[in-house]
Design a protein around this motif. Structure first.
Motif, short mmCIF file in Angstrom:
data_model
loop_
_atom_site.label_atom_id
_atom_site.label_comp_id
_atom_site.label_asym_id
_atom_site.label_seq_id
_atom_site.Cartn_x
_atom_site.Cartn_y
_atom_site.Cartn_z
N ILE A 155 1.02 -1.14 0.11
CA ILE A 155 -0.04 -0.40 -0.04
C ILE A 155 0.91 1.45 0.12
O ILE A 155 0.52 2.24 -0.76
CB ILE A 155 -1.05 -0.28 1.30
N ASP A 156 2.06 1.21 0.88
CA ASP A 156 2.68 2.77 1.43
C ASP A 156 3.43 2.75 -0.15
O ASP A 156 4.21 3.47 -0.45
CB ASP A 156 3.79 1.97 1.96
N ALA A 157 3.83 1.23 -1.54
CA ALA A 157 4.76 1.95 -2.72
C ALA A 157 3.49 2.47 -3.16
O ALA A 157 4.23 3.20 -4.48
CB ALA A 157 4.89 0.33 -2.54
N ASP A 158 2.74 1.75 -3.38
CA ASP A 158 1.72 2.39 -4.59
C ASP A 158 1.72 3.90 -3.76
O ASP A 158 1.45 4.60 -4.64
CB ASP A 158 0.15 1.60 -4.01
N LEU A 159 1.53 3.68 -2.92
CA LEU A 159 1.02 5.62 -2.06
C LEU A 159 2.16 6.43 -3.11
O LEU A 159 2.00 7.03 -3.51
CB LEU A 159 1.07 5.49 -1.34
N ARG A 160 3.62 5.82 -2.83
CA ARG A 160 4.42 6.41 -2.58
C ARG A 160 4.53 7.08 -4.80
O ARG A 160 5.32 7.97 -4.89
CB ARG A 160 6.03 5.83 -2.29
#
Length: 478
Positions: free
Chosen positions: A34-39
């Motif tokens: 999730i955090d990688a997609d947001l970044r």
């Protein structure tokens, strides 16, 4: 007895252990994704916002580069005084550009001007030849795209920009090709002159973009020094041409959630139900945070940060949507007298004036109308389901409203506005064509009288002698 007890309880213990391990592992890998997609989304939006900002700067230069008189006074017969007054002084006095230079058709420097306010900055103390040498790659790019044929109508801009970093100095360098607009003057050779401008970025570049795009711990450096956990976008070049990367600490609401939940995971075996409810609630909060951040960034990418109006990114999609439903009026308007306000009171006063103009446009248009700021003091309006008489009436009301004195921080000022109107039937034409027709009508309106509005259908057929009679500096006289 103990063996039997183990056989009865053991599977339950193993099952609980697997369940706990699974509950610990699944969130860990899911949250990382999730955090990688947001970044990745944030990197895309930041790059798009920077490109859009640069595009707006390049578009504003067309007022000086796409102009018959520039070709006549710079290329056909070089007039230093005219160039200094109408290119150098005008650019530095009406925009944030602080350095302007002109190269002739052989790429030789024939004019330059540096504002006194930045002469002591490290980027400019190196001298004009060094600054021009830094722009060599930009000039070569413009030359490679220079049209080799006569273009009918208003040409498209041929320009390119890049940010250069030297120590603590950051400058937006732009190279733009001079082109005729109505062809009353034409380049005397196969190549035209090129305008080079430099706009210093206020403060440090990381502060400039970090504040503009709400970035946490923004830094500038080489790509090799960026750790995998930081978001990054290549935005500039260093003194030796090496890429400079803007990096920041991306938001990680999902990882923050996991960190805050660690104490609860220790007791998950005893409080499975409570922990499950807590995780669901916190996950919802994280999703809301993600959606809220993305919504704000999307809004920043499609709206003018000064007036809050939609920008060019939304113009074509809105035009396509509205024109497919039925008749549509495309209106271009330009403020009369805005330049004198900037010259007299400064850019801060000009910004206040633009905000007041935007408020009056909102107050005097319908809910179904769409307002856009194209750049500088140029605006556009899409009015669905109106006749020519209705469109002219609305423009007349807007002209009256904008002509009323505006109370600003340094006193009352009075301006006007001219309007060009193009009526489009359902599916009749493209956005660029409609906007071009409205823009041509706007030129005629500004040539007529202050506060005029002109329908494109009332324009005479475009003939060379007719075009020659139209003042080519209309839009620059405001």
């Amino acid at each position: 007895m103990r063996f039997i007890h183990f056989r009865l309880v053991g599977p339950v213990i193993i099952a609980v252990a697997i369940l706990i391990a699974g509950m610990a592992a699944i969130p860990y890998f899911g949250i990382a994704q999730i955090d990688a997609d947001l970044r990745q989304r944030q990197e895309t939006l930041v790059k798009h916002n920077i490109d859009l900002w640069i595009s707006d700067i390049e578009f504003s230069l067309t007022a000086w580069t796409i102009w018959d008189e520039s070709i006549a006074k710079i290329d056909n017969s070089f007039d230093f005084e005219w160039t200094d007054r109408n290119i150098g002084a005008s650019l530095i006095g009406t925009s944030r550009t602080r350095f302007a230079a002109v190269l002739d058709h052989d790429d030789r420097l024939i004019y330059s001007r540096t504002d006194d306010s930045i002469k002591d900055r490290g980027f400019f103390t190196r001298g004009v030849p060094t600054v021009i040498e830094d722009a060599a790659a930009l000039v070569a790019n413009v030359r490679s795209r220079e049209p080799g044929r006569i273009i009918e109508g208003i040409p498209k801009p041929v320009s390119i920009s890049r940010i250069e970093v030297l120590g603590d100095d950051a400058v937006l360098m732009t190279a733009a090709l001079f082109q005729p607009d109505f062809s009353t003057a034409k380049p005397k050779g196969a190549r035209a002159p090129i305008l080079i401008t430099a706009m210093p970025i206020t403060g440090t570049i990381q502060e400039f973009f970090g504040t503009r795009f709400l970035l946490d711990d923004a830094r500038i450096g080489s790509l090799a020094g960026i750790t995998p956990d930081r978001g990054h976008v290549e935005i500039a070049v260093g003194p030796n041409g090496e890429p400079q990367v803007l990096s920041w600490r991306p938001p990680s609401p999902a990882a923050d959630l996991l960190y805050r939940s660690l104490p609860l995971l220790v007791t998950v075996g005893l409080l499975l139900l409570a922990t499950g409810i807590f995780t669901v609630r916190m996950s919802r909060n994280a999703a809301r945070t993600l959606l809220s951040r993305e919504k704000r960034m999307r809004h920043a990418a499609t709206h003018d940060f000064l007036t809050g109006l939609a920008n060019r990114a939304l113009l074509e999609p809105e035009f396509r949507s509205l024109s497919e439903r039925g008749p549509l009026a495309v209106i271009c308007l330009d403020l009369d007298g805005f330049k004198s306000v900037n010259d007299t009171y400064g850019h801060a006063m000009g910004d206040d004036l633009l905000k007041t103009v935007s408020a009056r446009l909102r107050a005097n248009t319908r809910e179904t109308d769409r307002l856009f700021r194209l750049g500088g003091d140029e605006f556009a309006i899409l009015m669905p389901e109106v006749s020519a008489i209705q469109a002219e009436g609305i423009c007349q009301d807007l002209s009256i409203s904008l002509a009323r004195p505006m109370g600003l921080s340094k006193g009352d000022v009075s301006i006007g506005a001219s309007f060009g109107i193009k009526l489009v039937e359902k599916g009749e034409t493209s956005c660029d064509a409609a906007l071009g027709a409205a823009d041509a009508a706007l030129y005629h309106a500004k040539a007529s009288a202050r506060g005029s509005s002109v329908l494109s259908s009332n324009l005479p057929p475009a003939r060379p002698e007719a075009l020659a009679s139209i003042p080519t500096a209309i839009r620059r006289s405001a």
